[in-house]
Design a protein around this motif. Structure first.
Motif, PDB file in Angstrom:
ATOM      1  N   THR A   4       0.484  -0.664   0.138  1.00  0.00           N
ATOM      2  CA  THR A   4      -0.385  -0.288   0.182  1.00  0.00           C
ATOM      3  C   THR A   4       0.946   1.267   0.005  1.00  0.00           C
ATOM      4  OG1 THR A   4      -1.185  -1.119   1.273  1.00  0.00           O
ATOM      5  CG2 THR A   4      -1.449   1.019   1.302  1.00  0.00           C
ATOM      6  N   SER A   7       2.744   1.629  -3.239  1.00  0.00           N
ATOM      7  CA  SER A   7       1.574   2.415  -4.458  1.00  0.00           C
ATOM      8  C   SER A   7       1.722   3.661  -4.399  1.00  0.00           C
ATOM      9  CB  SER A   7       0.677   1.125  -4.824  1.00  0.00           C
ATOM     10  OG  SER A   7       1.037  -0.423  -4.161  1.00  0.00           O
ATOM     11  N   ILE A   8       1.395   4.209  -3.476  1.00  0.00           N
ATOM     12  CA  ILE A   8       1.233   5.603  -2.836  1.00  0.00           C
ATOM     13  C   ILE A   8       2.506   6.286  -2.948  1.00  0.00           C
ATOM     14  CG2 ILE A   8       0.551   7.282  -1.318  1.00  0.00           C
ATOM     15  CD1 ILE A   8      -1.022   5.158   0.499  1.00  0.00           C
ATOM     16  N   LEU A 169      -3.653   3.961  -4.963  1.00  0.00           N
ATOM     17  CA  LEU A 169      -4.592   2.768  -4.252  1.00  0.00           C
ATOM     18  C   LEU A 169      -5.527   2.055  -5.675  1.00  0.00           C
ATOM     19  CD1 LEU A 169      -4.828   2.468  -0.676  1.00  0.00           C
ATOM     20  CD2 LEU A 169      -2.635   1.722  -2.195  1.00  0.00           C
ATOM     21  N   SER A 172      -3.430   1.424  -8.767  1.00  0.00           N
ATOM     22  CA  SER A 172      -2.310  -0.198  -9.047  1.00  0.00           C
ATOM     23  C   SER A 172      -2.655  -0.977  -8.481  1.00  0.00           C
ATOM     24  CB  SER A 172      -1.613   0.521  -7.620  1.00  0.00           C
ATOM     25  OG  SER A 172      -2.378   0.071  -6.604  1.00  0.00           O
TER      26      SER A 172
END
Length: 440
Positions: A4, A7-8, A169, A172
């Motif tokens: 997470t 991805s950010i 997110l 992704s």
């Protein structure tokens, strides 16, 4: 959590742009609002008596402050805006505030409310004996008191940051799964030894012996068997642990299918159910589970007595036995090492069906006492980080990763693993059968 955050971070421009948009929208919302100025005043409420002015009491002053906030008093003074009033701590002074569109309007409204309040108390002076004295003349702020620019911009920035993170997110998607042979090779530093195509009849017919000779799953096991035999000619593997990253990846089905395929070549093969938490081999082969691995480890029976034959010639199975409360401690004992070494002397090959690596430590412990490990990977479902974690578990205990087996592969994806140009499992099955007939 790592995926997470990654991805950010990878998509930080999206987060930054959406955050700036949130701040801009907040500033735009503030711009379209009419600025408000606050008019204030303070009134002292006292009780008159023979000895002079006295305090009427905190409760009385509080009740008059509530009266000041009532709509009747404001409407009587011609004020449409709401009035707020509070009692100064430790005093009988009531402070009031009322908003206006301009400083003059705010001050005039405060003055009108004060005049109405003092007249209202004077009209009741005979009954209550109270007086109201203005101690702070009505005044107005020079700068707007609302809207609060800092608060609006802060809320806009926070909301923009949250929306930007969610957008990043969403862009992704889910963590990437293993989709090609290169994915598996790069993470395990070991070759892909075989693939097993999706089979809707897998649950009803998990054993290879239940399938026809030209079934694609049979040919997949033949290819895996051949690749395994030629993996290291100088150092053949006699004890192999078969494991996976997580449950549901086809580990037990692959173990049983490979054991049957090896036994069909005339070898003596022993398949051990090393999953002492959720064993499956006894149900798959229709064998007894009460006597098995754990029974032999505690010395209640000899290892040879605990082994059970199957319908496939040359294949024996050692079921899990009674499930113990401490599987990990039992598997890393000297007794387990000696049992595997003793049984390997009576068989050409020993396969151990081990628990998933990321769920418990049992799989890594079994891989450490074998000559190598096969890692079963489910196509598109096993994530890259999960496979990497499984390989790291094996490396941590010094276990050798012989290779990977990719299961539940879509038939259209077999070309990624070397089955392109029509050379799929069906082709190999046909060629194997026709070649046998020609030789005969």
């Amino acid at each position: 959590m790592r995926h997470t955050l990654a991805s950010i971070t990878r998509r930080w421009p999206i987060v930054a742009v959406v955050t700036l948009v949130g701040i801009g929208l907040a500033a735009l919302a503030v711009t379209f609002q009419t600025p408000q100025y606050t008019g204030t005043a303070e009134v002292l409420v006292q009780q008159t008596g023979a000895d002079g002015p006295a305090s009427p009491g905190a409760r009385v002053v509080a009740s008059y402050a509530a009266t000041l906030e009532g709509t009747d008093l404001a409407e009587g003074a011609g004020v449409e805006a709401p009035v707020t009033a509070e009692v100064r701590d430790g005093s009988d002074v009531v402070a009031l505030a009322v908003d206006g569109d301009t400083p003059e309007q705010a001050r005039n409204r405060a003055e009108a409310v004060v005049d109405a309040f003092t007249r209202w108390i004077e009209d009741r002076a005979g009954e209550s004996g109270l007086t109201a004295t203005v101690v702070s003349s009505p005044a107005s702020s020079d700068s707007p008191t609302s809207p609060d620019w800092a608060l609006y911009l802060l809320v806009g920035a926070v909301l923009g940051l949250l929306v930007g993170a969610v957008t990043a997110l969403a862009r992704s998607g889910a963590p990437p799964g293993v989709g090609t042979a290169d994915d598996a090779k790069s993470l395990t530093d070991a070759p892909v030894l075989g693939t097993v195509a999706q089979d809707p009849d897998m649950s009803e017919h998990p054993l290879l012996s239940q399938l026809e000779s030209n079934h694609p799953r049979r040919e997949s096991m033949r290819i895996l068997r051949t690749n395994l035999q030629f993996l290291d000619v100088d150092s053949p593997q006699q004890v192999i642990t078969i494991t996976s990253a997580l449950p549901g990846e086809g580990k037990s089905t692959t173990s049983s299918s490979l054991a049957i395929a090896l036994a069909e070549t005339g070898r003596r093969v022993l398949l051990i159910d090393g999953d002492l938490r959720k064993p499956r081999l006894d149900a798959m082969f229709g064998l007894e589970r009460t006597v098995g691995l754990t029974t032999a480890l505690v010395g209640r029976v000899s290892p040879e007595s605990a082994v059970q034959p199957t319908r496939t010639a040359g294949l024996d199975v050692l079921t899990s036995g009674t499930l113990p409360p401490n599987p990990s401690e039992l598997l890393q004992t000297e007794a387990m090492l000696n049992l595997v070494g003793h049984l390997s002397e009576s068989y050409d090959l020993v396969l151990i069906d081990a628990p998933p690596l990321l769920a418990v430590t049992d799989g890594a412990l079994l891989a450490a006492l074998s000559d190598g490990a096969l890692v079963v990977v489910r196509h598109g479902r096993t994530r890259l980080d999960e496979l990497k974690g499984a390989a790291e578990r094996l490396q941590a205990v010094g276990a050798r990763v012989l290779g990977t087996v990719i299961t539940m592969t879509p038939r259209r994806s077999t070309s990624r693993y070397g089955y392109g140009s029509g050379y799929g499992p069906e082709f190999f099955a046909r060629e194997t059968e026709s070649g046998s007939r020609r030789r005969r």
